[in-house]
Design an enzyme around this catalytic site. Structure first.
Site, PDB file in Angstrom:
ATOM      1  CD  GLU A 136      -2.904   1.197   2.326  1.00 40.07           C
ATOM      2  OE1 GLU A 136      -3.708   2.149   2.408  1.00 40.07           O
ATOM      3  OE2 GLU A 136      -2.931   0.217   3.086  1.00 40.07           O
TER       4      GLU A 136
ATOM      5  CE  LYS B  90      -9.224   0.469   5.654  1.00 36.95           C
ATOM      6  NZ  LYS B  90      -8.818  -0.619   6.553  1.00 36.95           N
TER       7      LYS B  90
END
Length: 352
Positions: A153, A169
């Protein structure tokens, strides 16, 4: 571990010849190549290196890393405590205090060979067993920073005045596992990241070039979005970090409320887990910090002797099922803990 020289490894480069260490983020706008570790709780370590050269992660050397056995890990929150925490967050949501909050647990295990433990040797194993776009090493034993990350990420990428974040997410074994809850959660966090960047970017410059793209990673898939903006005049790394830290994807929305809930429910500091880990080239005006997930770190000051630590967690919304959220934290950890123990065998991208 003083006999292992300081070094950092990111993006096909190795950095050696340590010149300076500071906790002042304004150094990142000065000169030189810096390795950066920002703990979730706010401790910042910036290390400037003098020798930067291409050096791909070497192949693992048999026996160079002796990791904990897969059965020796303990968790700051056990299953019962984690499930209760998820229910507590849902109660906070029902009362309108928060829309989403990330609940994490820190796993730890004694190191069987603490004196010989080298996080760069662990990085070599991770590169083969769990390749990741923001993988790296920071080895600064004298400053209490020994990190091997396999982060998927992007927290912050800076190219001149352009900044970009890539919040994740939504997690499943396959794309078919992703639920409407995962998409809703991603959109919530994108709004939060837009707001964070909007505090330090020129008015009207913040855009979302990509929303809820499905990205495949070893053993699982994620929903990933991209948020981009142009830094306002006079804003640099100190202002950028102040506006965006800790990363929105690992806190919740609204961030201030989520942080209060996290502090009440979690029983161990996150440390580099969920912080920022990466590099800044101040001479070129570039940098790339990952969100410190899928990250191992050595804690040499732990009671009872040095331990290897690893964090795992999940984003909790009103639509969360407590047992499913526990299972998501297990899914995220299983492959990585097997790699760190030396027992992982690649098998068609499955989680072992």
């Amino acid at each position: 571990m003083q006999h292992l020289p300081p070094m950092a490894r990111f993006g096909g480069l190795i950095a050696t010849d340590l010149r300076d260490v500071t906790g002042d983020p304004s150094a990142l706008d000065s000169a030189g190549f810096w390795a950066v570790s920002a703990d979730f709780e706010g401790r910042l370590v910036c290390a400037r290196f003098g020798d930067i050269r291409p050096d791909p992660v070497p192949a693992p050397v048999p026996g160079a890393w002796r990791g904990p056995g897969t059965s020796s890990w303990t968790s700051s929150l056990d299953r019962e405590a984690y499930v209760a925490g998820v229910r507590s967050i849902r109660a906070h949501i029902a009362r309108g205090e928060v829309y989403q909050a990330n609940l994490c647990r820190v796993m730890s295990a004694p190191l069987p060979d603490a004196d010989g433990a080298d996080v760069d040797a662990l990085t070599a194993l991770l590169a083969r067993g769990n390749p990741a776009p923001y993988a790296g090493t920071i080895r600064l034993p004298a400053h209490g920073v020994e990190i091997a990350t396999a982060s998927p990420e992007l927290f912050l990428r800076r190219t001149g005045r352009t900044v970009e974040s890539g919040p994740i997410k939504g997690t499943g074994r396959t794309a078919d596992d992703l639920l409407p809850k995962d998409h809703a959660e991603n959109v919530m966090i994108v709004d939060l990241v837009r707001n964070d960047l909007g505090r330090v970017c020129a008015t009207g410059s913040v855009t979302v070039p990509e929303l809820c793209a499905v990205e495949e990673h070893p053993g699982l898939v994620h929903l990933v979005s991209t948020v981009r903006g142009e830094l306002a005049d006079g804003a640099g790394w100190p202002e950028l970090l102040a506006a965006t830290f800790p990363p929105g994807s690992v806190t919740g929305a609204p961030k201030s409320s989520a942080l209060r809930i996290i502090e009440a429910l979690e029983t161990a500091p996150r440390g580099p887990y969920c912080g920022g880990i990466g590099w800044v080239d101040a001479d070129r005006g570039t940098g790339e910090l990952a969100v410190g997930i899928r990250t191992f770190w050595i804690d040499r000051e732990a009671p009872g002797g040095p331990r290897l630590r690893f964090g795992t967690g999940a984003g909790i919304t009103w639509g969360s099922d407590p047992e499913r959220e526990w299972a998501e934290t297990e899914l995220k950890a299983a492959r990585l803990l097997a790699v760190a123990s030396g027992t992982y065998q690649a098998s068609e991208g499955t989680v072992r």
